[in-house]
Scaffold this motif. Structure first.
Motif, PDB file in Angstrom:
ATOM      1  N   MET A 109      -8.372  13.036 -41.581  1.00  0.00           N
ATOM      2  CA  MET A 109      -7.381  12.033 -41.278  1.00  0.00           C
ATOM      3  C   MET A 109      -6.423  12.559 -40.220  1.00  0.00           C
ATOM      4  SD  MET A 109      -4.962  12.263 -44.684  1.00  0.00           S
ATOM      5  CE  MET A 109      -6.373  12.107 -45.779  1.00  0.00           C
ATOM      6  N   THR A 110      -5.695  11.654 -39.571  1.00  0.00           N
ATOM      7  CA  THR A 110      -4.709  12.042 -38.580  1.00  0.00           C
ATOM      8  C   THR A 110      -3.439  12.526 -39.264  1.00  0.00           C
ATOM      9  OG1 THR A 110      -3.696   9.864 -38.430  1.00  0.00           O
ATOM     10  CG2 THR A 110      -5.611  10.292 -37.021  1.00  0.00           C
ATOM     11  N   ALA A 111      -2.555  13.159 -38.494  1.00  0.00           N
ATOM     12  CA  ALA A 111      -1.280  13.610 -39.044  1.00  0.00           C
ATOM     13  C   ALA A 111      -0.474  12.441 -39.593  1.00  0.00           C
ATOM     14  CB  ALA A 111      -0.480  14.348 -37.973  1.00  0.00           C
ATOM     15  N   LEU A 112      -0.509  11.306 -38.902  1.00  0.00           N
ATOM     16  CA  LEU A 112       0.226  10.137 -39.360  1.00  0.00           C
ATOM     17  C   LEU A 112      -0.328   9.638 -40.688  1.00  0.00           C
ATOM     18  CD1 LEU A 112       2.505   8.194 -38.639  1.00  0.00           C
ATOM     19  CD2 LEU A 112       0.814   6.765 -37.485  1.00  0.00           C
ATOM     20  N   GLN A 113      -1.637   9.606 -40.813  1.00  0.00           N
ATOM     21  CA  GLN A 113      -2.247   9.199 -42.068  1.00  0.00           C
ATOM     22  C   GLN A 113      -1.902  10.179 -43.185  1.00  0.00           C
ATOM     23  OE1 GLN A 113      -6.275   9.037 -40.637  1.00  0.00           O
ATOM     24  NE2 GLN A 113      -6.261   6.803 -40.462  1.00  0.00           N
ATOM     25  N   ALA A 114      -1.924  11.468 -42.872  1.00  0.00           N
ATOM     26  CA  ALA A 114      -1.616  12.474 -43.877  1.00  0.00           C
ATOM     27  C   ALA A 114      -0.193  12.319 -44.395  1.00  0.00           C
ATOM     28  CB  ALA A 114      -1.832  13.867 -43.300  1.00  0.00           C
ATOM     29  N   LEU A 115       0.768  12.110 -43.495  1.00  0.00           N
ATOM     30  CA  LEU A 115       2.155  11.938 -43.914  1.00  0.00           C
ATOM     31  C   LEU A 115       2.332  10.710 -44.789  1.00  0.00           C
ATOM     32  CD1 LEU A 115       3.985  12.835 -40.582  1.00  0.00           C
ATOM     33  CD2 LEU A 115       4.046  14.153 -42.703  1.00  0.00           C
ATOM     34  N   GLY A 116       1.500   9.708 -44.564  1.00  0.00           N
ATOM     35  CA  GLY A 116       1.597   8.491 -45.336  1.00  0.00           C
ATOM     36  C   GLY A 116       1.073   8.591 -46.755  1.00  0.00           C
ATOM     37  N   VAL A 117       0.252   9.597 -47.030  1.00  0.00           N
ATOM     38  CA  VAL A 117      -0.343   9.722 -48.357  1.00  0.00           C
ATOM     39  C   VAL A 117       0.151  10.930 -49.137  1.00  0.00           C
ATOM     40  CG1 VAL A 117      -2.424   8.505 -47.607  1.00  0.00           C
ATOM     41  CG2 VAL A 117      -2.367  11.003 -47.546  1.00  0.00           C
ATOM     42  N   MET A 118       0.868  11.847 -48.501  1.00  0.00           N
ATOM     43  CA  MET A 118       1.325  13.045 -49.193  1.00  0.00           C
ATOM     44  C   MET A 118       2.393  12.731 -50.226  1.00  0.00           C
ATOM     45  SD  MET A 118       1.451  16.037 -46.260  1.00  0.00           S
ATOM     46  CE  MET A 118       1.928  17.268 -47.495  1.00  0.00           C
ATOM     47  N   SER A 119       2.431  13.540 -51.259  1.00  0.00           N
ATOM     48  CA  SER A 119       3.437  13.395 -52.296  1.00  0.00           C
ATOM     49  C   SER A 119       4.835  13.568 -51.718  1.00  0.00           C
ATOM     50  CB  SER A 119       3.213  14.416 -53.401  1.00  0.00           C
ATOM     51  OG  SER A 119       4.281  14.426 -54.322  1.00  0.00           O
ATOM     52  N   PRO A 120       5.803  12.738 -52.132  1.00  0.00           N
ATOM     53  CA  PRO A 120       7.177  12.871 -51.631  1.00  0.00           C
ATOM     54  C   PRO A 120       7.798  14.243 -51.859  1.00  0.00           C
ATOM     55  CG  PRO A 120       6.905  10.772 -52.747  1.00  0.00           C
ATOM     56  CD  PRO A 120       5.654  11.569 -53.011  1.00  0.00           C
ATOM     57  N   VAL A 121       7.389  14.948 -52.899  1.00  0.00           N
ATOM     58  CA  VAL A 121       7.970  16.264 -53.173  1.00  0.00           C
ATOM     59  C   VAL A 121       7.544  17.298 -52.149  1.00  0.00           C
ATOM     60  CG1 VAL A 121       8.103  15.772 -55.637  1.00  0.00           C
ATOM     61  CG2 VAL A 121       6.110  16.979 -54.733  1.00  0.00           C
ATOM     62  N   LEU A 122       6.552  16.984 -51.329  1.00  0.00           N
ATOM     63  CA  LEU A 122       6.069  17.903 -50.304  1.00  0.00           C
ATOM     64  C   LEU A 122       6.645  17.598 -48.928  1.00  0.00           C
ATOM     65  CD1 LEU A 122       2.294  18.056 -51.318  1.00  0.00           C
ATOM     66  CD2 LEU A 122       4.174  19.511 -52.089  1.00  0.00           C
ATOM     67  N   LEU A 123       7.528  16.606 -48.836  1.00  0.00           N
ATOM     68  CA  LEU A 123       8.063  16.149 -47.566  1.00  0.00           C
ATOM     69  C   LEU A 123       9.575  16.264 -47.521  1.00  0.00           C
ATOM     70  CD1 LEU A 123       5.967  12.876 -47.148  1.00  0.00           C
ATOM     71  CD2 LEU A 123       5.467  15.127 -46.184  1.00  0.00           C
ATOM     72  N   LYS A 124      10.106  16.459 -46.319  1.00  0.00           N
ATOM     73  CA  LYS A 124      11.539  16.436 -46.080  1.00  0.00           C
ATOM     74  C   LYS A 124      11.837  15.294 -45.113  1.00  0.00           C
ATOM     75  CE  LYS A 124      13.984  19.234 -47.349  1.00  0.00           C
ATOM     76  NZ  LYS A 124      14.821  19.384 -48.574  1.00  0.00           N
ATOM     77  N   TRP A 125      12.827  14.476 -45.441  1.00  0.00           N
ATOM     78  CA  TRP A 125      13.200  13.317 -44.643  1.00  0.00           C
ATOM     79  C   TRP A 125      14.585  13.477 -44.052  1.00  0.00           C
ATOM     80  CZ3 TRP A 125       9.929   9.157 -43.831  1.00  0.00           C
ATOM     81  CH2 TRP A 125       8.788   9.097 -44.643  1.00  0.00           C
ATOM     82  N   GLY A 126      14.775  12.912 -42.858  1.00  0.00           N
ATOM     83  CA  GLY A 126      16.100  12.817 -42.277  1.00  0.00           C
ATOM     84  C   GLY A 126      16.855  11.651 -42.872  1.00  0.00           C
ATOM     85  N   GLN A 127      18.107  11.494 -42.448  1.00  0.00           N
ATOM     86  CA  GLN A 127      18.959  10.446 -43.009  1.00  0.00           C
ATOM     87  C   GLN A 127      18.717   9.082 -42.381  1.00  0.00           C
ATOM     88  OE1 GLN A 127      19.896  12.514 -40.683  1.00  0.00           O
ATOM     89  NE2 GLN A 127      21.010  11.289 -39.173  1.00  0.00           N
ATOM     90  N   GLY A 128      18.036   9.046 -41.263  1.00  0.00           N
ATOM     91  CA  GLY A 128      17.733   7.803 -40.584  1.00  0.00           C
ATOM     92  C   GLY A 128      18.704   7.488 -39.462  1.00  0.00           C
ATOM     93  N   THR A 129      18.201   6.806 -38.440  1.00  0.00           N
ATOM     94  CA  THR A 129      19.032   6.336 -37.338  1.00  0.00           C
ATOM     95  C   THR A 129      18.582   4.920 -36.980  1.00  0.00           C
ATOM     96  OG1 THR A 129      19.852   6.853 -35.103  1.00  0.00           O
ATOM     97  CG2 THR A 129      17.532   7.347 -35.550  1.00  0.00           C
ATOM     98  N   GLN A 130      19.550   4.024 -36.803  1.00  0.00           N
ATOM     99  CA  GLN A 130      19.246   2.614 -36.602  1.00  0.00           C
ATOM    100  C   GLN A 130      18.897   2.322 -35.149  1.00  0.00           C
ATOM    101  OE1 GLN A 130      19.081   0.053 -38.911  1.00  0.00           O
ATOM    102  NE2 GLN A 130      18.374  -1.260 -37.226  1.00  0.00           N
ATOM    103  N   VAL A 131      17.825   1.573 -34.957  1.00  0.00           N
ATOM    104  CA  VAL A 131      17.425   1.075 -33.647  1.00  0.00           C
ATOM    105  C   VAL A 131      17.427  -0.442 -33.708  1.00  0.00           C
ATOM    106  CG1 VAL A 131      15.540   0.869 -31.971  1.00  0.00           C
ATOM    107  CG2 VAL A 131      16.058   3.087 -33.027  1.00  0.00           C
TER     108      VAL A 131
END
Length: 135
Positions: A109-131
């Motif tokens: 799978m692609t990196a984008l696909q991988a990020l979409g299926v990985m467990s949330p405990v394995l990921l770090k998220w930013g706070q978000g920025t509005q566009v």
């Protein structure tokens, strides 16, 4: 320990451009997936673009040809250049990075696909920025 801080969001008219940046603090993984997701009001979160530690990029069909993701490893920053923005691009944009060792074996799978299926405990998220893109 890892912290992601986004910047660069704002309001533009259709056809305009914005460049989002994500500073990754205390991020030293040599194998990783990093990317950008977005969530519009009343809609589900969707993957936008991603890059892996080998430099391979992947994009959602809706942004391919308009957005470019890049990583500056020396500065530990992740950027998203957004051109030809359209009202449907209006959303809160979040940067995300894997916060776990990544297997060396190739994934089907692609990196984008991988990020979409990985467990949330394995990921770090930013706070978000509005566009916001106006017509």
């Amino acid at each position: 320990q890892v912290q992601l801080v986004e910047s660069g969001g704002g309001s533009v008219q259709a056809g305009g451009s914005l460049r989002l940046s994500c500073a990754a603090y205390r991020y030293t993984y040599t194998r990783y997936y990093m990317g950008w997701f977005r969530q519009a009001s009343g809609k589900e979160r969707e993957g936008v673009a991603a890059i892996d530690s080998d430099g391979a990029t992947s994009y959602a069909d809706s942004v391919k040809g308009r957005f470019t993701i890049s990583r500056d490893n020396a500065k530990n920053t992740l950027d998203l250049q957004m051109n030809s923005l359209q009202p449907e691009d209006t959303a809160m944009y979040y940067c995300v990075a894997t916060d776990t060792p990544i297997p060396s074996a190739d994934l089907p799978m692609t990196a984008l696909q991988a990020l979409g299926v990985m467990s949330p405990v394995l990921l770090k998220w930013g706070q978000g920025t509005q566009v916001t893109v106006s017509s």
